[in-house]
Design a protein around this motif. Structure first.
Motif, PDB file in Angstrom:
ATOM      1  N   PHE A 194       0.840  -1.203   0.000  1.00  0.00           N
ATOM      2  CA  PHE A 194       0.000   0.000   0.000  1.00  0.00           C
ATOM      3  C   PHE A 194       0.877   1.256   0.000  1.00  0.00           C
ATOM      4  O   PHE A 194       0.605   2.223  -0.731  1.00  0.00           O
ATOM      5  CB  PHE A 194      -0.914  -0.009   1.235  1.00  0.00           C
ATOM      6  N   ILE A 195       1.945   1.227   0.780  1.00  0.00           N
ATOM      7  CA  ILE A 195       2.868   2.368   0.829  1.00  0.00           C
ATOM      8  C   ILE A 195       3.516   2.582  -0.545  1.00  0.00           C
ATOM      9  O   ILE A 195       3.598   3.708  -1.044  1.00  0.00           O
ATOM     10  CB  ILE A 195       3.934   2.150   1.917  1.00  0.00           C
ATOM     11  N   TYR A 196       3.959   1.479  -1.173  1.00  0.00           N
ATOM     12  CA  TYR A 196       4.587   1.607  -2.498  1.00  0.00           C
ATOM     13  C   TYR A 196       3.601   2.170  -3.523  1.00  0.00           C
ATOM     14  O   TYR A 196       3.952   3.041  -4.320  1.00  0.00           O
ATOM     15  CB  TYR A 196       5.093   0.244  -2.982  1.00  0.00           C
ATOM     16  N   GLU A 197       2.369   1.652  -3.503  1.00  0.00           N
ATOM     17  CA  GLU A 197       1.377   2.038  -4.509  1.00  0.00           C
ATOM     18  C   GLU A 197       0.846   3.458  -4.273  1.00  0.00           C
ATOM     19  O   GLU A 197       0.511   4.158  -5.223  1.00  0.00           O
ATOM     20  CB  GLU A 197       0.201   1.053  -4.503  1.00  0.00           C
ATOM     21  N   ASN A 198       0.774   3.868  -3.023  1.00  0.00           N
ATOM     22  CA  ASN A 198       0.140   5.140  -2.682  1.00  0.00           C
ATOM     23  C   ASN A 198       1.100   6.319  -2.711  1.00  0.00           C
ATOM     24  O   ASN A 198       0.706   7.439  -3.039  1.00  0.00           O
ATOM     25  CB  ASN A 198      -0.505   5.042  -1.293  1.00  0.00           C
ATOM     26  N   TYR A 199       2.372   6.064  -2.391  1.00  0.00           N
ATOM     27  CA  TYR A 199       3.296   7.179  -2.205  1.00  0.00           C
ATOM     28  C   TYR A 199       4.415   7.250  -3.244  1.00  0.00           C
ATOM     29  O   TYR A 199       5.222   8.185  -3.213  1.00  0.00           O
ATOM     30  CB  TYR A 199       3.919   7.115  -0.811  1.00  0.00           C
ATOM     31  N   PHE A 200       4.480   6.281  -4.149  1.00  0.00           N
ATOM     32  CA  PHE A 200       5.564   6.282  -5.136  1.00  0.00           C
ATOM     33  C   PHE A 200       5.000   6.163  -6.550  1.00  0.00           C
ATOM     34  O   PHE A 200       4.075   5.392  -6.793  1.00  0.00           O
ATOM     35  CB  PHE A 200       6.542   5.135  -4.874  1.00  0.00           C
ATOM     36  N   SER A 201       5.573   6.919  -7.464  1.00  0.00           N
ATOM     37  CA  SER A 201       5.131   6.871  -8.865  1.00  0.00           C
ATOM     38  C   SER A 201       5.529   5.558  -9.531  1.00  0.00           C
ATOM     39  O   SER A 201       4.859   5.098 -10.452  1.00  0.00           O
ATOM     40  CB  SER A 201       5.742   8.037  -9.645  1.00  0.00           C
ATOM     41  N   PHE A 202       6.630   4.963  -9.070  1.00  0.00           N
ATOM     42  CA  PHE A 202       7.094   3.691  -9.618  1.00  0.00           C
ATOM     43  C   PHE A 202       7.179   2.677  -8.468  1.00  0.00           C
ATOM     44  O   PHE A 202       8.254   2.452  -7.899  1.00  0.00           O
ATOM     45  CB  PHE A 202       8.456   3.860 -10.290  1.00  0.00           C
ATOM     46  N   PRO A 203       6.048   2.061  -8.113  1.00  0.00           N
ATOM     47  CA  PRO A 203       5.996   1.189  -6.922  1.00  0.00           C
ATOM     48  C   PRO A 203       6.914  -0.018  -6.985  1.00  0.00           C
ATOM     49  O   PRO A 203       7.493  -0.415  -5.971  1.00  0.00           O
ATOM     50  CB  PRO A 203       4.524   0.764  -6.854  1.00  0.00           C
ATOM     51  N   VAL A 204       7.076  -0.623  -8.176  1.00  0.00           N
ATOM     52  CA  VAL A 204       7.951  -1.797  -8.290  1.00  0.00           C
ATOM     53  C   VAL A 204       9.398  -1.395  -8.011  1.00  0.00           C
ATOM     54  O   VAL A 204      10.122  -2.092  -7.294  1.00  0.00           O
ATOM     55  CB  VAL A 204       7.820  -2.435  -9.692  1.00  0.00           C
ATOM     56  N   LEU A 205       9.820  -0.251  -8.559  1.00  0.00           N
ATOM     57  CA  LEU A 205      11.171   0.247  -8.307  1.00  0.00           C
ATOM     58  C   LEU A 205      11.350   0.579  -6.829  1.00  0.00           C
ATOM     59  O   LEU A 205      12.395   0.279  -6.233  1.00  0.00           O
ATOM     60  CB  LEU A 205      11.437   1.490  -9.160  1.00  0.00           C
ATOM     61  N   ALA A 206      10.337   1.187  -6.205  1.00  0.00           N
ATOM     62  CA  ALA A 206      10.416   1.556  -4.782  1.00  0.00           C
ATOM     63  C   ALA A 206      10.591   0.315  -3.904  1.00  0.00           C
ATOM     64  O   ALA A 206      11.438   0.306  -2.996  1.00  0.00           O
ATOM     65  CB  ALA A 206       9.159   2.315  -4.373  1.00  0.00           C
ATOM     66  N   SER A 207       9.813  -0.734  -4.181  1.00  0.00           N
ATOM     67  CA  SER A 207       9.920  -1.948  -3.376  1.00  0.00           C
ATOM     68  C   SER A 207      11.262  -2.637  -3.595  1.00  0.00           C
ATOM     69  O   SER A 207      11.838  -3.222  -2.675  1.00  0.00           O
ATOM     70  CB  SER A 207       8.779  -2.909  -3.699  1.00  0.00           C
ATOM     71  N   THR A 208      11.780  -2.557  -4.820  1.00  0.00           N
ATOM     72  CA  THR A 208      13.079  -3.167  -5.131  1.00  0.00           C
ATOM     73  C   THR A 208      14.203  -2.470  -4.367  1.00  0.00           C
ATOM     74  O   THR A 208      15.070  -3.128  -3.779  1.00  0.00           O
ATOM     75  CB  THR A 208      13.362  -3.086  -6.647  1.00  0.00           C
ATOM     76  N   ILE A 209      14.176  -1.132  -4.352  1.00  0.00           N
ATOM     77  CA  ILE A 209      15.206  -0.374  -3.642  1.00  0.00           C
ATOM     78  C   ILE A 209      15.123  -0.621  -2.137  1.00  0.00           C
ATOM     79  O   ILE A 209      16.143  -0.813  -1.462  1.00  0.00           O
ATOM     80  CB  ILE A 209      15.076   1.133  -3.953  1.00  0.00           C
ATOM     81  N   LEU A 210      13.886  -0.653  -1.595  1.00  0.00           N
ATOM     82  CA  LEU A 210      13.739  -0.894  -0.156  1.00  0.00           C
ATOM     83  C   LEU A 210      14.234  -2.285   0.217  1.00  0.00           C
ATOM     84  O   LEU A 210      14.922  -2.454   1.231  1.00  0.00           O
ATOM     85  CB  LEU A 210      12.282  -0.731   0.267  1.00  0.00           C
ATOM     86  N   GLU A 211      13.915  -3.273  -0.606  1.00  0.00           N
ATOM     87  CA  GLU A 211      14.375  -4.631  -0.314  1.00  0.00           C
ATOM     88  C   GLU A 211      15.896  -4.708  -0.338  1.00  0.00           C
ATOM     89  O   GLU A 211      16.509  -5.409   0.475  1.00  0.00           O
ATOM     90  CB  GLU A 211      13.775  -5.602  -1.334  1.00  0.00           C
ATOM     91  N   LEU A 212      16.500  -3.969  -1.255  1.00  0.00           N
ATOM     92  CA  LEU A 212      17.960  -3.907  -1.316  1.00  0.00           C
ATOM     93  C   LEU A 212      18.530  -3.287  -0.046  1.00  0.00           C
ATOM     94  O   LEU A 212      19.486  -3.812   0.551  1.00  0.00           O
ATOM     95  CB  LEU A 212      18.365  -3.086  -2.543  1.00  0.00           C
ATOM     96  N   LEU A 213      17.936  -2.185   0.410  1.00  0.00           N
ATOM     97  CA  LEU A 213      18.391  -1.526   1.647  1.00  0.00           C
ATOM     98  C   LEU A 213      18.172  -2.421   2.865  1.00  0.00           C
ATOM     99  O   LEU A 213      18.983  -2.429   3.797  1.00  0.00           O
ATOM    100  CB  LEU A 213      17.651  -0.198   1.824  1.00  0.00           C
ATOM    101  N   ILE A 214      17.067  -3.169   2.864  1.00  0.00           N
ATOM    102  CA  ILE A 214      16.785  -4.099   3.960  1.00  0.00           C
ATOM    103  C   ILE A 214      17.912  -5.120   4.098  1.00  0.00           C
ATOM    104  O   ILE A 214      18.414  -5.382   5.195  1.00  0.00           O
ATOM    105  CB  ILE A 214      15.433  -4.812   3.724  1.00  0.00           C
ATOM    106  N   LYS A 215      18.317  -5.688   2.970  1.00  0.00           N
ATOM    107  CA  LYS A 215      19.368  -6.714   3.013  1.00  0.00           C
ATOM    108  C   LYS A 215      20.711  -6.119   3.413  1.00  0.00           C
ATOM    109  O   LYS A 215      21.467  -6.724   4.173  1.00  0.00           O
ATOM    110  CB  LYS A 215      19.455  -7.407   1.658  1.00  0.00           C
ATOM    111  N   ILE A 216      21.001  -4.924   2.909  1.00  0.00           N
ATOM    112  CA  ILE A 216      22.264  -4.270   3.285  1.00  0.00           C
ATOM    113  C   ILE A 216      22.279  -3.934   4.772  1.00  0.00           C
ATOM    114  O   ILE A 216      23.314  -4.022   5.435  1.00  0.00           O
ATOM    115  CB  ILE A 216      22.471  -3.009   2.425  1.00  0.00           C
ATOM    116  N   SER A 217      21.114  -3.571   5.321  1.00  0.00           N
ATOM    117  CA  SER A 217      21.049  -3.217   6.746  1.00  0.00           C
ATOM    118  C   SER A 217      21.361  -4.398   7.664  1.00  0.00           C
ATOM    119  O   SER A 217      21.665  -4.212   8.845  1.00  0.00           O
ATOM    120  CB  SER A 217      19.661  -2.659   7.094  1.00  0.00           C
TER     121      SER A 217
END
Length: 490
Positions: free
Chosen positions: A68-91
């Motif tokens: 819902f956050i990706y779809e509601n607050y980002f113009s490119f939700p798939v890209l947003a979720s991909t970047i967040l997942e990348l940051l999650i793993k790096i964290s």
């Protein structure tokens, strides 16, 4: 000291590079079926629909509200979720390194090997086909909660309880950290003072309950009850219904174990380390908790019964910790240590390269491409002819179509096929779907083509009656037929 720090920086940079490379490879892979479901429900929530009231699925709410956050607050939700997942793993790099060095007391060389192990597990296409998995969120929340518990003060234990609670809202496996910590505290009460440990139990329990209290007041009783059901009851029922005898399960287990001898030897080693720590009453009692967590994580995966590849994302943090424990607490000779290092490194190469080759082969698989083409022709036709007020229902578990078409499903039960795990739920939901289709009459219904051998369920036959009475077929694809409501005008 300077050389050690330089090597550490290089190793962390290599770890990040491997994780990024793995994610880039994963992006190339077609988005998995469940991923589209999460995105579609997230899209509906962004349109003002309520989870478990207007749209219903068998999974806890966490993954849907993330989308819902990706779809509601980002113009490119798939890209947003991909970047967040990348940051999650790096964290995850920081807590894994600190736990290995500060609490397990391993050497810097072992810590670097452990980070490399984590990077490969996090990026290997063996587990990470596509992305947007619930298991990724559970893994990182569990890892950080373990780190906070090891800090061992009331405030961090309370915060860890909150993180554990949030992780269970993605998948029930998140509760393994809580169970492991409870068992550890009970053991500590038996061999040490009880007062301090009772305060810890109260702190983590209070932290765990807070998100659930917030959900109760946000959702109301009926939706809160549904949340409890899909979070705690359904996963148990799913595992029981998926069990098809010990021989089939053991066969699956052996196939899984054959992935790497390192996996299971690490867990067996952790079990013996925990037992030895209790017998010797070591001052490093938290080692018992760490061993309990890594073994509990694996048990949580194995209780999934079906042992899908992505289940093993759950152990991408705990398995490197298990390796760190085994290398540190089993006093290997230099020759044995050299063998262990080589075994781990060769295993990492296999985990990283072999699945990637299969991954590349799959991209050129004609049957895989044909599968997506069959659904694309349906979405293209409806998108050319739809109106924004239209509703749809699809008699197949194909959330790809729902997400690409972006029309609301007439029934909150988006597909009866998604609920075939046990008969009572299946029959109950199918009757509600038929009622929704009869009373609401969506403009579009997409149905599967059937073989001419007459193998249709009672639900399919009743659906056929609804279609004959109110609909006409307007498009016949290779695997699906599109029906449009008679007399639709705007």
């Amino acid at each position: 000291m300077i050389k050690t720090r330089t090597n550490l920086i290089k190793n962390i940079a290599l770890t990040i590079a491997i994780i990024i490379t793995g994610k880039v490879i994963a992006i190339i892979y077609p988005i998995k079926v469940d991923d589209y479901l999460f995105r579609y429900v997230g899209y509906l929530l962004a349109q003002g629909n309520e989870l478990y009231h207007d749209v219903w699925d068998i999974k806890p709410p966490g993954i849907f509200y993330a989308n819902f956050i990706y779809e509601n607050y980002f113009s490119f939700p798939v890209l947003a979720s991909t970047i967040l997942e990348l940051l999650i793993k790096i964290s995850g790099i920081y807590p894994i390194y600190i736990i290995s060095r500060k609490y397990i007391l391993c050497s810097n060389k072992t810590a670097m090997l452990v980070l490399l192990f984590y990077a490969v597990l996090s990026s290997s296409s063996l587990f990470n086909k596509g992305g947007n998995y619930t298991e990724t969120y559970v893994m990182i929340l569990g890892l950080w909660s373990v780190y906070l518990l090891l800090l061992n003060n009331v405030s961090t234990i309370f915060l860890a309880g909150i993180l554990i609670s949030i992780s269970t809202l993605f998948k029930l496996n998140g509760i393994t950290v809580l169970i492991s910590y409870y068992i550890y505290l009970i053991i500590m009460i038996l061999i040490q003072s009880y007062r301090c440990n009772l305060i810890k139990i109260a702190s983590i329990t209070l932290g765990f309950l807070i998100p659930w209290v917030c959900i109760y007041f946000s959702f109301g009783f009926s939706r809160f009850y549904e949340t409890i059901y899909v979070t705690f009851a359904y996963p148990v029922m799913y595992s029981v219904s998926s069990f098809h005898g010990y021989s089939a399960y053991i066969k699956n287990l052996l196939l899984t174990a054959s992935i790497s001898l390192v996996f299971f030897s690490c867990y067996i080693g952790c079990f013996f380390i925990a037992v030895r720590t209790m017998i010797n009453k070591s001052r490093l009692t938290y080692i018992i908790f760490l061993c309990g967590w890594v073994v509990g994580d694996l048990l949580g995966v194995l209780l999934g019964v079906r042992l899908y590849d992505h289940y093993f994302i759950l152990i991408t943090a705990s398995l490197p910790i298990a390796l760190s424990l085994c290398i540190t607490y089993f006093k290997f000779s230099k020759v044995t240590m050299l063998f262990v290092n080589r075994l781990v490194r060769y295993t990492l190469i296999l985990i990283l390269i072999v699945p990637t080759l299969g991954y590349i082969r799959l991209l050129g698989d004609a049957s895989e491409n044909n599968y997506w083409e069959k659904m694309t022709e349906i979405t293209e036709y409806i998108n050319e002819n739809k109106h924004e007020r239209d509703e749809i229902w699809i008699n197949e578990y194909t959330p790809f179509m729902l997400y690409e078409i972006k029309l609301k499903s007439t029934s909150k039960y988006m597909s009866p096929i998604n609920f075939y795990d046990f008969e009572y739920v299946q029959n109950n939901i199918q009757s509600k779907v038929l009622s929704d289709l009869t009373s609401n009459k969506p403009r579009w219904i997409v149905d599967r083509k059937y073989d001419r051998d007459g193998r249709e369920s009672s639900f399919d036959l009743k659906l056929r009656e609804v279609l004959r009475a109110n609909y006409e077929d307007v498009y016949i694809g290779r695997n699906y037929i599109i029906y449009e409501l008679n007399g639709t005008t705007y």
